[in-house]
Write a protein that holds these residues in place. Structure first.
Motif, PDB file in Angstrom:
ATOM      1  N   SER A 107      -7.011  -1.852   1.237  1.00 12.82           N
ATOM      2  CA  SER A 107      -7.719  -2.723   0.743  1.00 12.82           C
ATOM      3  C   SER A 107      -7.229  -4.072   0.256  1.00 12.82           C
ATOM      4  CB  SER A 107      -8.762  -2.119  -0.200  1.00 12.82           C
ATOM      5  OG  SER A 107      -7.925  -1.995  -1.413  1.00 12.82           O
ATOM      6  N   GLU A 150     -16.866  -6.326   2.127  1.00 10.69           N
ATOM      7  CA  GLU A 150     -16.790  -5.176   3.174  1.00 10.69           C
ATOM      8  C   GLU A 150     -17.252  -3.700   2.856  1.00 10.69           C
ATOM      9  OE1 GLU A 150     -12.543  -3.631   3.425  1.00 10.69           O
ATOM     10  OE2 GLU A 150     -12.692  -3.539   5.644  1.00 10.69           O
ATOM     11  N   GLY A 180      -8.377  -5.721   4.398  1.00 12.83           N
ATOM     12  CA  GLY A 180      -9.702  -5.492   4.652  1.00 12.83           C
ATOM     13  C   GLY A 180     -10.334  -6.739   5.716  1.00 12.83           C
ATOM     14  N   PHE A 203       2.201  -2.095   4.149  1.00 10.46           N
ATOM     15  CA  PHE A 203       1.097  -1.680   3.470  1.00 10.46           C
ATOM     16  C   PHE A 203      -0.254  -1.843   4.373  1.00 10.46           C
ATOM     17  CE2 PHE A 203      -3.042  -2.345   1.207  1.00 10.46           C
ATOM     18  CZ  PHE A 203      -2.952  -1.164   0.326  1.00 10.46           C
ATOM     19  N   PHE A 242      -1.916  -5.995  -5.400  1.00  8.07           N
ATOM     20  CA  PHE A 242      -1.101  -5.414  -6.330  1.00  8.07           C
ATOM     21  C   PHE A 242       0.229  -5.190  -5.500  1.00  8.07           C
ATOM     22  CE2 PHE A 242       1.058  -1.317  -7.242  1.00  8.07           C
ATOM     23  CZ  PHE A 242       1.482  -1.688  -8.496  1.00  8.07           C
ATOM     24  N   ILE A 243       0.310  -4.554  -4.184  1.00  8.76           N
ATOM     25  CA  ILE A 243       1.446  -4.473  -3.783  1.00  8.76           C
ATOM     26  C   ILE A 243       2.369  -5.842  -3.542  1.00  8.76           C
ATOM     27  CG2 ILE A 243       2.433  -3.528  -1.571  1.00  8.76           C
ATOM     28  CD1 ILE A 243       0.898  -1.341  -2.599  1.00  8.76           C
ATOM     29  N   GLU A 268      -1.780  -5.557   5.527  1.00 10.16           N
ATOM     30  CA  GLU A 268      -2.798  -5.402   6.620  1.00 10.16           C
ATOM     31  C   GLU A 268      -4.028  -4.903   5.897  1.00 10.16           C
ATOM     32  OE1 GLU A 268      -2.385  -6.228   9.445  1.00 10.16           O
ATOM     33  OE2 GLU A 268      -0.186  -6.733   9.638  1.00 10.16           O
ATOM     34  N   THR A 327      -6.000  -3.535  -3.192  1.00  7.63           N
ATOM     35  CA  THR A 327      -4.447  -2.904  -3.596  1.00  7.63           C
ATOM     36  C   THR A 327      -3.368  -3.766  -2.829  1.00  7.63           C
ATOM     37  OG1 THR A 327      -5.672  -0.732  -3.314  1.00  7.63           O
ATOM     38  CG2 THR A 327      -3.364  -0.651  -3.224  1.00  7.63           C
ATOM     39  N   LYS A 379       3.957   7.047   2.294  1.00  5.79           N
ATOM     40  CA  LYS A 379       2.858   7.723   1.522  1.00  5.79           C
ATOM     41  C   LYS A 379       1.720   7.763   2.106  1.00  5.79           C
ATOM     42  CE  LYS A 379      -0.123   6.384  -1.469  1.00  5.79           C
ATOM     43  NZ  LYS A 379      -1.147   7.644  -1.009  1.00  5.79           N
ATOM     44  N   PRO A 380       0.945   8.838   2.607  1.00  6.06           N
ATOM     45  CA  PRO A 380      -0.230   8.717   3.333  1.00  6.06           C
ATOM     46  C   PRO A 380      -1.380   9.143   2.372  1.00  6.06           C
ATOM     47  CG  PRO A 380       0.947  10.852   3.581  1.00  6.06           C
ATOM     48  CD  PRO A 380       1.805   9.789   2.670  1.00  6.06           C
ATOM     49  N   ASP A 381      -2.569   8.656   2.751  1.00  8.03           N
ATOM     50  CA  ASP A 381      -3.773   8.699   1.577  1.00  8.03           C
ATOM     51  C   ASP A 381      -3.893  10.478   1.620  1.00  8.03           C
ATOM     52  OD1 ASP A 381      -6.333   7.291   0.638  1.00  8.03           O
ATOM     53  OD2 ASP A 381      -6.500   9.647   0.947  1.00  8.03           O
ATOM     54  N   ALA A 431      -0.426   4.187   3.692  1.00  6.02           N
ATOM     55  CA  ALA A 431      -1.418   4.201   4.779  1.00  6.02           C
ATOM     56  C   ALA A 431      -2.719   4.530   4.062  1.00  6.02           C
ATOM     57  CB  ALA A 431      -0.614   5.102   6.046  1.00  6.02           C
ATOM     58  N   ARG A 465       1.776  -6.629  12.497  1.00  4.46           N
ATOM     59  CA  ARG A 465       2.152  -5.516  13.190  1.00  4.46           C
ATOM     60  C   ARG A 465       2.263  -5.948  14.753  1.00  4.46           C
ATOM     61  NH1 ARG A 465      -2.563  -2.380  11.422  1.00  4.46           N
ATOM     62  NH2 ARG A 465      -1.075  -1.432   9.907  1.00  4.46           N
TER      63      ARG A 465
HETATM   64  P1  NAD Z   1      -6.879   1.527  -0.488  1.00  2.78           P
HETATM   65  O1  NAD Z   1      -6.070   0.233  -0.773  1.00  2.78           O
HETATM   66  O2  NAD Z   1      -7.530   2.158  -1.672  1.00  2.78           O
HETATM   67  O3  NAD Z   1      -5.779   2.560  -0.234  1.00  2.78           O
HETATM   68  C1  NAD Z   1      -4.708   2.587   0.901  1.00  2.78           C
HETATM   69  C2  NAD Z   1      -3.522   3.261   0.493  1.00  2.78           C
HETATM   70  O4  NAD Z   1      -2.744   2.622  -0.589  1.00  2.78           O
HETATM   71  C3  NAD Z   1      -3.880   4.806   0.393  1.00  2.78           C
HETATM   72  O5  NAD Z   1      -2.715   5.619   0.501  1.00  2.78           O
HETATM   73  C4  NAD Z   1      -3.784   4.758  -1.321  1.00  2.78           C
HETATM   74  O6  NAD Z   1      -3.520   5.955  -2.028  1.00  2.78           O
HETATM   75  C5  NAD Z   1      -2.702   3.602  -1.651  1.00  2.78           C
HETATM   76  N1  NAD Z   1      -2.933   2.875  -3.088  1.00  2.78           N
HETATM   77  C6  NAD Z   1      -3.778   2.929  -3.722  1.00  2.78           C
HETATM   78  N2  NAD Z   1      -3.689   1.886  -4.737  1.00  2.78           N
HETATM   79  C7  NAD Z   1      -2.144   1.958  -4.685  1.00  2.78           C
HETATM   80  C8  NAD Z   1      -1.292   1.294  -5.686  1.00  2.78           C
HETATM   81  N3  NAD Z   1      -1.567   0.786  -6.987  1.00  2.78           N
HETATM   82  N4  NAD Z   1      -0.360   1.473  -5.185  1.00  2.78           N
HETATM   83  C9  NAD Z   1       0.240   1.859  -3.966  1.00  2.78           C
HETATM   84  N5  NAD Z   1      -0.618   2.572  -3.214  1.00  2.78           N
HETATM   85  C10 NAD Z   1      -1.951   2.487  -3.600  1.00  2.78           C
HETATM   86  O7  NAD Z   1      -7.584   1.381   1.028  1.00  2.78           O
HETATM   87  P2  NAD Z   1      -8.469   2.583   1.560  1.00  2.78           P
HETATM   88  O8  NAD Z   1      -9.717   2.393   0.919  1.00  2.78           O
HETATM   89  O9  NAD Z   1      -7.756   3.832   1.625  1.00  2.78           O
HETATM   90  O10 NAD Z   1      -8.589   1.832   2.918  1.00  2.78           O
HETATM   91  C11 NAD Z   1      -9.661   1.072   3.371  1.00  2.78           C
HETATM   92  C12 NAD Z   1      -9.147  -0.152   3.447  1.00  2.78           C
HETATM   93  O11 NAD Z   1      -7.984  -0.527   4.376  1.00  2.78           O
HETATM   94  C13 NAD Z   1     -10.391  -0.940   4.148  1.00  2.78           C
HETATM   95  O12 NAD Z   1     -10.440  -2.269   3.290  1.00  2.78           O
HETATM   96  C14 NAD Z   1      -9.635  -1.411   5.363  1.00  2.78           C
HETATM   97  O13 NAD Z   1     -10.451  -2.501   6.069  1.00  2.78           O
HETATM   98  C15 NAD Z   1      -8.388  -1.417   5.267  1.00  2.78           C
HETATM   99  N6  NAD Z   1      -7.685  -1.362   6.379  1.00  2.78           N
HETATM  100  C16 NAD Z   1      -6.981  -2.388   7.246  1.00  2.78           C
HETATM  101  C17 NAD Z   1      -6.370  -2.301   8.176  1.00  2.78           C
HETATM  102  C18 NAD Z   1      -5.799  -3.345   8.743  1.00  2.78           C
HETATM  103  O14 NAD Z   1      -4.863  -2.979   9.805  1.00  2.78           O
HETATM  104  N7  NAD Z   1      -5.828  -4.779   8.244  1.00  2.78           N
HETATM  105  C19 NAD Z   1      -6.270  -1.081   8.966  1.00  2.78           C
HETATM  106  C20 NAD Z   1      -6.930   0.168   8.379  1.00  2.78           C
HETATM  107  C21 NAD Z   1      -7.609   0.033   7.037  1.00  2.78           C
END
Ligand code: NAD
Length: 520
Positions: free
Chosen positions: A236, A389, A259, A233, A242-243, A257, A239, A184-186, A158, A469
């Protein structure tokens, strides 16, 4: 030291109790700060790869029993959970605000999401999980039953922007379907989901079923995915890629889900009072950190100046502030890093010729990560704010003269998460909405009408995601559909003592008859 008084609900006892749920043995910690002040609130234990494996073992052990519970019995836990969510609303809102810095109004809105999702699936889960028996290939003597089996243990990853909602709302249908969960939350925003999980346990969730691991994404991600039966997941697009790759290697399913770079189109007959109110939320709600928020606004020539003047005036009047009450309309960004990212997008746009109509300034007087709601004009696609974004309180205004032009501009992006179309004539506005390439399109609203309609799927298209979802698929994706087929009498094989041609003839006649009768 700041003069801001931290809410009385956030006691050391509470913080120690909820963070103790993180599976962690190595002693490593993350200093979790109150965004408004930058002061450390608590230390969050960090999980090693071995801790993550332990978390999966525990969840898997608990899931074996949980999956055998009758669905009705499982759902009783969620009825109680819903009640606890409402009873403990103040603590949840306090935690969300402290760790994310968002305005209290937005934190409150966020708390409603898990309650709405719980309520929706309480109505729907039993029906979706009930086995469905259909006729088999040969009427009467055969049947096939679709049995919904839980995947096993679901990994949920998340982001920080809606930590409580994304940490819990996706877990609810997974658990109802009979799965265990490892979340795994942030690191920045682990407190509110941890508190929500404590409420689930208080509601009767079997011990061990919902595990939490914490750490930096790249450190914990691979072990998490390698141990999961499914990955949910939110985050962004980078990420997500990668997932998705790692899940593909492991041949497990995932829902991504991601960006957005979401457009809004205002048609000439739109009600401008409503549009301005919507635009304020679209641009600056959650300080611009909503995946579905609006970063590009396309306004018809005939109303452009009127809208611009009203929107700029309304933006100037917004109340920003760091406060644990409902007074401020706009809160902080989540971190200094995020504020710097937003500032760099604005600086880049200005350097390349864009104009700042309002905002464009950091506000260290309010807190370390505050940035003013900002409206830009003259943004082009060679600018960061034109293409990527920004994920902050920054919107760009653009003119258009024909509907075709507006639709082409709105669709001129790799993303496809959300869009908003405003118009007085609902039919015309809906026709425009149908032409937008996005997983969610709202007519005369920004995002809530689509996102809060929990009966319909909500996901992204193009580079904004895979899967969705909400809706039936929001629960069914956490299950495998097993085809349990029964043949009461062996009639499918050709009898050995007859020429095969006879079997061919009978089968063709049978197929024709069944088509005629509408059986197959
Ligand atoms: P992010 O991808 O950097 O991180 C999201 C989560 O993934 C965090 O918990 C982070 O620790 C984890 N993460 C990062 N790298 C990882 C890896 N290699 N393996 C596993 N987990 C990893 O995104 P962010 O900056 O935290 O969140 C903002 C982004 O999320 C924006 O792009 C936003 O648009 C998007 N978002 C999308 C939705 C949706 O429903 N589509 C909802 C909320 C946020």
């Amino acid at each position: 030291m700041s003069t801001l008084t931290r809410p009385a609900t956030l006691t050391d006892e509470l913080l120690d109790r909820i963070t103790a749920r993180v599976v962690s043995t190595g002693g490593g910690v993350w200093k979790l700060t109150e965004v408004y002040t930058g002061e450390v609130i608590t230390t969050l234990p960090q999980s090693s790869p071995a801790d993550i494996e332990t978390a999966f073992e525990r969840a898997r052990a608990a899931q074996k029993d949980w999956s055998q519970w009758p669905v009705k019995k499982r759902l009783r836990v969620f009825k109680k959970f819903h009640q606890l969510l409402l009873e403990h609303n103040t603590t949840i809102v306090d935690l969300i605000q402290a760790e994310s810095g968002k305005a209290r109004r937005m934190a409150f809105d966020e708390t409603c999401d898990p309650a709405m999702v719980t309520s929706h699936y309480l109505k729907r889960a039993a029906k979706l999980l009930k086995p469905v028996t259909r006729g088999g290939p040969v009427p009467v003597v055969s049947n096939s039953t679709e049995v919904r089996q839980p995947k096993g243990v679901v990994a949920i990853i998340a982001p920080w922007n809606f930590p409580f909602a994304t940490g819990l709302s996706d877990a609810i249908p997974a658990l109802m379907a009979g799965n265990g969960v490892v979340l795994k939350p942030d690191n920045k925003t682990a407190l509110s989901p941890l508190y929500g999980i404590s409420l689930l346990y208080e509601a009767g969730l079997p011990e061990g079923l919902f595990q939490v691991v914490c750490g930096e994404g790249p450190d914990v991600g691979p072990t998490l995915i390698d141990n999961a039966n499914y990955v949910m997941f939110t985050g962004s697009t980078a990420t997500g890629r990668f997932i998705g790759e790692r899940a593909g290697q492991n041949l497990i399913g995932c829902c991504l889900e991601l960006g957005g770079k979401n457009p809004m189109i205002v048609l000439p007959d739109a009600n401008l009072d409503e549009v301005v109110t919507g635009a304020l939320f679209g641009g600056f709600g959650n300080t611009g950190q909503i995946c579905m928020h609006i970063e590009r606004m396309y306004i018809h020539d005939s109303i452009y100046d009127d809208f611009k003047n009203r929107f700029v005036a309304a933006t100037k009047a917004l109340r920003l502030g760091a406060s644990y009450d409902y007074e401020p309309e706009v809160g902080s960004l989540v971190s200094v890093d995020q504020k710097d990212r937003v500032a760099s997008h604005v600086a880049d746009a200005v350097e390349k010729g864009a104009t700042v109509l309002v905002g464009g300034r950091e506000r260290p007087d309010l807190g370390p990560a505050f940035y003013e709601p900002t409206i830009l004009e003259g943004v082009t696609k060679d600018m960061l704010a034109g293409e990527c974004e920004t994920f902050g309180p920054v919107v760009a205004l653009h003119r258009y003269s024909t509907i075709d032009e507006a639709v082409a501009l709105a669709n001129d992006t790799d993303y496809g998460l959300n869009a908003s179309v405003w118009g007085g004539d609902l039919k015309k506005a809906t026709d425009v909405a149908r032409r937008i390439e996005a997983g969610n399109v709202n007519v005369n609203d920004i995002l809530a009408t689509a996102y809060a309609a929990k009966g319909s799927p909500s996901g992204g298209v193009k580079q904004s995601g895979v899967g969705a979802r909400h809706g039936d698929q929001g629960l069914l994706k956490y299950t495998d559909g097993i085809n349990l087929a029964v043949l009461k009498k062996q009639v499918l094989n050709a009898p050995a003592d007859e020429p095969f041609e006879k079997h061919v003839d009978q089968t063709l006649k049978g197929l024709a008859m069944m088509r005629k009768l509408g059986i197959r």
